[in-house]
Scaffold this motif. Structure first.
Motif, mmCIF file in Angstrom:
data_model
loop_
_atom_site.group_PDB
_atom_site.id
_atom_site.type_symbol
_atom_site.label_atom_id
_atom_site.label_comp_id
_atom_site.label_asym_id
_atom_site.label_seq_id
_atom_site.Cartn_x
_atom_site.Cartn_y
_atom_site.Cartn_z
ATOM 1 N N LEU A 1 0.802 -1.299 0.108
ATOM 2 C CA LEU A 1 -0.211 -0.122 0.199
ATOM 3 C C LEU A 1 0.783 1.359 0.093
ATOM 4 O O LEU A 1 2.178 1.198 0.858
ATOM 5 N N THR B 1 -10.349 -1.772 -8.054
ATOM 6 C CA THR B 1 -10.777 -2.154 -6.451
ATOM 7 C C THR B 1 -9.676 -1.093 -5.877
ATOM 8 O O THR B 1 -8.765 -1.228 -6.121
ATOM 9 N N HIS C 1 -7.920 -0.676 -2.525
ATOM 10 C CA HIS C 1 -7.558 -1.492 -1.112
ATOM 11 C C HIS C 1 -6.810 -0.549 0.019
ATOM 12 O O HIS C 1 -5.930 0.250 -0.555
ATOM 13 N N THR C 2 -7.181 -0.744 1.032
ATOM 14 C CA THR C 2 -6.743 0.079 2.244
ATOM 15 C C THR C 2 -6.435 -1.074 3.429
ATOM 16 O O THR C 2 -6.701 -2.261 3.326
ATOM 17 N N ALA D 1 -11.311 -3.385 1.271
ATOM 18 C CA ALA D 1 -11.388 -3.048 -0.135
ATOM 19 C C ALA D 1 -12.671 -2.756 -0.541
ATOM 20 O O ALA D 1 -13.581 -3.163 0.154
#
Length: 111
Positions: free
Chosen positions: A39, A57, A59-60, A64
């Motif tokens: 990330l 998508t 993402h964190t 997601a």
């Protein structure tokens, strides 16, 4: 005034920087492949992500989220993220609005 017509952004064929001010940066990214990296967390402040074309998508660390053309997502406090096209090879175009920007300005140092 700086004006960017929606078709110019949605049909962007490469990533490019659009504008920078002391507390803001605007750029357009064309993403065609899924990143293999971790990330991204090398910023502070907030980031507004606007999807102009394609499906992606986001993402964190907390999960997601599927994003489609027209969707927006706000990340706060330098939240780490990565954006992947839903299908590898199908390009997506996103606009990133960084506030205050990628690197701290003189006024933000120490915050």
């Amino acid at each position: 005034m700086q004006y960017w017509h929606q078709s110019m952004i949605a049909n962007e064929t490469e990533s490019r920087h659009l504008a920078s001010e002391p507390h803001m940066r605007v750029e357009v990214m064309r993403i065609e492949t899924k990143p293999t990296s971790a990330l991204f967390d090398k910023y502070h402040g907030e980031l507004l992500i606007v999807v102009w074309s394609g499906n992606a998508t986001l993402h964190t660390a907390s999960g997601a989220q599927l994003l489609q053309a027209g969707d927006q997502c706000l990340l706060s406090n330098g939240e780490a993220f990565k954006i992947e096209p839903e299908v590898n090879g199908n390009a997506i175009v996103v606009q990133l609005i960084w506030s205050p920007g990628l690197s701290q300005c003189d006024k933000c140092e120490g915050i």
